[in-house]
Scaffold this active site. Structure first.
Site, PDB file in Angstrom:
ATOM      1  N   CYS A 122       0.810  -1.227   0.000  1.00  0.00           N
ATOM      2  CA  CYS A 122       0.000   0.000   0.000  1.00  0.00           C
ATOM      3  C   CYS A 122       0.838   1.270   0.000  1.00  0.00           C
ATOM      4  O   CYS A 122       0.346   2.337  -0.378  1.00  0.00           O
ATOM      5  CB  CYS A 122      -0.963  -0.033   1.186  1.00  0.00           C
ATOM      6  SG  CYS A 122      -2.056  -1.470   1.082  1.00  0.00           S
ATOM      7  N   HIS A 264      -3.616   6.671   0.059  1.00  0.00           N
ATOM      8  CA  HIS A 264      -3.962   5.271  -0.177  1.00  0.00           C
ATOM      9  C   HIS A 264      -5.407   5.043   0.284  1.00  0.00           C
ATOM     10  O   HIS A 264      -5.760   5.386   1.415  1.00  0.00           O
ATOM     11  CB  HIS A 264      -2.997   4.365   0.585  1.00  0.00           C
ATOM     12  CG  HIS A 264      -3.485   2.958   0.703  1.00  0.00           C
ATOM     13  ND1 HIS A 264      -3.839   2.224  -0.403  1.00  0.00           N
ATOM     14  CD2 HIS A 264      -3.713   2.167   1.777  1.00  0.00           C
ATOM     15  CE1 HIS A 264      -4.259   1.032   0.003  1.00  0.00           C
ATOM     16  NE2 HIS A 264      -4.190   0.969   1.312  1.00  0.00           N
ATOM     17  N   ASN A 295     -10.284  -1.551  -2.264  1.00  0.00           N
ATOM     18  CA  ASN A 295      -8.939  -1.142  -1.866  1.00  0.00           C
ATOM     19  C   ASN A 295      -7.979  -1.717  -2.907  1.00  0.00           C
ATOM     20  O   ASN A 295      -7.778  -2.924  -2.978  1.00  0.00           O
ATOM     21  CB  ASN A 295      -8.646  -1.689  -0.468  1.00  0.00           C
ATOM     22  CG  ASN A 295      -7.218  -1.427  -0.012  1.00  0.00           C
ATOM     23  OD1 ASN A 295      -6.318  -1.214  -0.816  1.00  0.00           O
ATOM     24  ND2 ASN A 295      -7.015  -1.458   1.290  1.00  0.00           N
TER      25      ASN A 295
END
Lengths: 349, 75
Positions: A122, A264, A295
């Protein structure tokens, strides 16, 4: 934290590709044992709704390859102009060789070029920009950064934890070019490896190589992928606002001067809390992309730019603050100026 | 903020439906899961300015244990 400033480099284009298959959390009647109320509570708080899931047999490199082709075509870049290619992912094609080498050949990039992989999650887009910028500043004219993940392949991340799957698959291509006297790019980078177990996939590497008991009945592999949500939340609340403030201070930038904070897309709840802690106005922080695409791991920053800011980055000169954080545990925050860059929006494979 | 107000905040944000008192065991609250814990961690931060380590939260058995973590900040 590590502070790094890179000069003479500009970011000129970003493209993002996702798989066509959109899956809604509401489509799965088994989540939370069929407790719809509980599922809706989670959806409301986390912001997750729909995500993109790649078909069997396709990989992150396929998504990145398609993104690179869009970028080459739309920006009128000849692949032979690329001096270095970085493929950043946690879902490469093979254990070896590096997927970047395969992509160098597929994309028609010349043999007089560098190609290598980076394992990051991430915080990965920031790492990619950092590495690509340094390479561009070292004498390479054009560096292609391919960042993508198919996190949905780690199916057991949510299988055994009675929680909803939140990851979506995506691949991106970003072009960085050498340009004398370009505005500096500022980085703030940190690592806390003492918490490496907070997010990890334990099986299938060489510490725990595949064994017959590591398979589900349906034949899928037990990566033993897991996430300690509480630890990750604690980390995020303390580290990310600090890192954002640190890169702003290091670059002599006030919050008012930043046009957008692109973070993020972990989940809506985390983003709202970071905004609170770092005193960032919500209207400057895109956070709707995760509800449409999930995500997207390392691709979530270019994903949010292409989804929410396509018109803005294509037509204006902007000052952006980017921040990625997660597995490692790792974090990277950046202040970067962009000037009417190419942006593909989000396209389907 | 008063201790009782903070408890009201938790009940509201975690959307706890049944009656909760300080002696209620967290594991007996239907809505108490990892998301609820994360939400509560964020509430400590936002409402009381406290960064509570996840390990401290994990040690709590009852609602009273949970509220005790904010003892330094209640009015």
């Amino acid at each position: 934290m590590l502070k790094s400033v890179i000069k003479n480099v500009i970011l000129t284009g970003i493209s993002v590709v996702v798989p066509p298959n959109a899956v809604s959390l509401l489509d799965d009647p088994t989540l939370y044992g069929g407790d719809e109320k509980q599922l809706k509570r989670v959806m409301k708080s986390s912001g997750f709704h729909t995500r993109r899931v790649i078909e069997d047999g396709k990989t992150a490199s396929d998504l990145c390859e398609a993104a690179a082709r869009h970028l080459f075509k739309d920006m009128n870049v000849d692949p032979t102009e690329i001096d270095a290619l970085i493929f950043l992912s946690q879902t490469p094609d093979y254990h070896m060789p590096a997927t970047a080498c395969i992509l160098q050949h597929k994309l028609g990039i010349k043999q007089e070029s560098a190609a290598f992989d980076v394992n990051q999650g991430c915080a990965g887009y920031g790492y990619g920009l950092w590495l690509a910028s340094m390479i561009a500043n070292s004498g390479c004219k054009k560096v292609l950064l391919l960042v993508g993940d198919t996190s949905t392949k780690y199916t057991d991340m949510f299988k055994e934890h009675n929680s909803a799957p939140v990851f979506g698959d995506a691949g991106s291509a970003t072009l960085l070019e050498y340009k004398e006297n370009a505005d500096p790019i500022y980085f703030d980078i940190g690592t806390d490896g003492s918490q490496f177990e907070a997010i990890m996939a334990q099986n299938g590497g060489f510490r725990n190589p595949p064994k017959p008991d590591m398979f589900y009945e349906d034949g899928s592999f037990k990566y033993k992928a897991q996430m300690d949500g509480l630890k990750v939340m604690e980390f995020t609340l303390s580290r990310v606002p600090e890192s954002i403030n640190s890169v702003l201070e290091g670059s002599g930038t006030s919050k008012d001067e930043i046009d957008y904070f692109v973070l993020h897309q972990a989940n809506k709840f985390i983003l709202q809390n970071i905004a609170d802690n770092a005193d960032i106005p919500l209207e400057k922080m895109p956070m709707e992309t995760l509800s449409k695409y999930g995500n997207q791991s390392c691709t979530s920053i270019p994903g949010a730019i292409c989804d929410a800011l396509k018109d803005e980055v294509s037509t204006k000169k902007l000052k952006l603050c980017l921040s990625g954080f997660g597995i490692g545990l790792s974090w990277v925050s950046i202040v970067i100026n962009t000037d009417k860059i190419y942006c593909s929006g989000i396209r389907e494979l | 903020m008063k201790r009782s107000e903070f408890l009201e905040n938790i009940i509201e944000v975690v959307e706890i439906e049944n009656e909760v008192t300080e002696s209620t065991v967290l594991a007996d609250i239907k809505e108490w899961d990892s998301l609820a814990a994360v939400t509560t961690l964020a509430l400590f931060n936002k409402k009381l300015g406290l960064k509570i380590p996840a390990s401290e939260l994990a040690k709590c058995t009852t609602v009273a244990d949970l509220l005790d973590l904010g003892n330094s900040q209640y009015a």
